[in-house]
Design an enzyme around this catalytic site. Structure first.
Site, mmCIF file in Angstrom:
data_model
loop_
_atom_site.group_PDB
_atom_site.id
_atom_site.type_symbol
_atom_site.label_atom_id
_atom_site.label_comp_id
_atom_site.label_asym_id
_atom_site.label_seq_id
_atom_site.Cartn_x
_atom_site.Cartn_y
_atom_site.Cartn_z
ATOM 1 N N LYS A 203 6.495 -2.702 -9.513
ATOM 2 C CA LYS A 203 5.900 -3.133 -8.245
ATOM 3 C C LYS A 203 5.480 -4.602 -8.334
ATOM 4 C CE LYS A 203 4.561 1.565 -7.121
ATOM 5 N NZ LYS A 203 3.562 2.618 -7.160
ATOM 6 N N GLN B 228 -2.792 3.660 -8.050
ATOM 7 C CA GLN B 228 -1.711 4.410 -8.691
ATOM 8 C C GLN B 228 -2.199 5.801 -9.125
ATOM 9 O OE1 GLN B 228 1.606 3.233 -9.107
ATOM 10 N NE2 GLN B 228 1.948 5.373 -9.639
ATOM 11 N N ASP C 145 0.289 2.898 0.949
ATOM 12 C CA ASP C 145 0.904 4.169 0.551
ATOM 13 C C ASP C 145 1.040 5.105 1.758
ATOM 14 O OD1 ASP C 145 1.839 4.431 -1.999
ATOM 15 O OD2 ASP C 145 -0.126 4.862 -2.884
#
Ligand code: NDP
Length: 304
Positions: free
Chosen positions: A51, A95, A118
């Site tokens: 990422k 995460q 997200d």
């Protein structure tokens, strides 16, 4: 029957990244993505590295936070509150999985919905359900994007989604409905699964079971979207699913495992188009995270 088309996720992701790079250069400011990584989970560390690398390539500032794994829910809520208030942070990604002592639900719900790249926050889940433009989960967004960019019509199509998780099945179902498909969602309690899957013009499978959907469960000419990522570690399984695939056998000999989706590769032969595993939907997820970061940066500033 004609050869099925391979829907190439890696090529689509490269196309999306090139477009985003241009968009970022034209913004006049640098969007920022904060990634919070806790603990030593090797898979999470690999995801975060990819990422950060994608951010660098596109001109997005990445801010990596690695708090101590012994932190409490309150500690993490303080970190999230700080990121929510920072003007140089447009997207926040915590995460998963989080350490056991941390309340994941509370943390995810504390993220500012406008920075929720997200797309897991209940506000964004709700907006998706009522068709408002919002930040939507990356993998399902990638599914719709590859269908769109491959010219596969969704309006009026019989779409069957197998799997109803909050991160894949449900959002992909909401998006297909929004795209005017006629929708069926199947799950672990569905009776006569094959009767449903055989009706699908577009079959999306996200269950986490290696090669579970077999050729006899697929309508000839259907479009198959395989979200599953599973590992085969048994030589007999590799032989069963990939009898003539020399490359997979070589990989298995070298690494002791090979990746397979939720759809038996033999079923791809009866389709008109399919996403391979690897190199299909999975290859798009990070590109869609970048897309969401740029989208969040624009939405926060009232830009289109
Ligand atoms: P979950 O385990 O959270 O959900 C699985 C779903 O499949 C559940 O809804 C379950 O039903 C359903 N299911 C399980 N077995 C059957 C069956 N025999 N028949 C019908 N339905 C069944 O998985 P996720 O949604 O998180 O992930 C699914 C797959 O997608 C995994 O392989 C995962 O690795 C992959 N994935 C890939 C991503 C990417 O490409 N970047 C991102 C996220 C996931 P029920 O609700 O009744 O239990």
């Amino acid at each position: 029957m004609t050869e099925p088309r391979v829907l190439d996720g890696a090529a689509t992701a490269a196309e999306i990244r090139a477009e985003l790079k241009q968009q970022v250069a034209a913004l006049g400011f640098t969007p920022g993505l904060a990634v919070v990584l806790i603990g030593e989970d090797p898979a999470s560390a690999i995801y975060v590295r990819s990422k950060v690398k994608a951010c660098e390539e596109l001109g997005i500032r990445s801010i990596e936070l690695r708090p101590d794994a012994s932190l409490t829910t309150e500690d993490l809520l303080t970190i999230v509150a700080d990121l929510n208030s920072r003007d140089d942070v447009d997207g926040i990604l915590v995460q998963l999985p989080l350490p056991k002592q941390v309340d994941t639900k509370r943390v995810l719900e504390a993220v500012d919905p406008d920075k929720d790249v997200d797309g897991f926050h209940p506000v964004n889940v709700g907006k998706l359900q009522i068709g408002q433009d919002t930040l939507t989960p990356c993998t399902p967004t990638g599914v719709l994007e590859i269908l769109k960019r491959s010219g596969i019509p969704t309006a009026g199509a019989e779409a069957v989604v197998v799997g109803r998780s909050d991160i894949v099945g449900k959002p992909v179902a909401a998006m297909l409905l929004q795209a005017n498909a006629t929708l069926t969602v199947c799950h672990g309690r569905t009776r006569n699964l094959a009767e449903h899957t055989r009706r699908a013009d577009i079959l999306v499978v996200a269950i986490g079971k290696a090669g579970f959907i077999t050729a006899d469960m697929v309508k000839p000419g259907a479009v198959l979207v395989d979200v599953g990522i599973n590992r085969l570690t048994d030589a007999a399984d590799v032989e069963r699913f990939f009898p003539n695939d020399a490359k997979r056998h070589e990989t298995f000999a070298k690494r002791g495992s090979v990746v397979i989706g939720d759809i038996d590769p033999a079923a791809f032969a009866v389709s008109s188009a399919y996403t391979p595993v690897p190199g299909g939907v999975g290859a798009l997820t990070i590109a869609m995270l970048m897309h969401n970061t740029v989208k969040a940066a624009k939405l926060r500033r009232g830009l289109k």
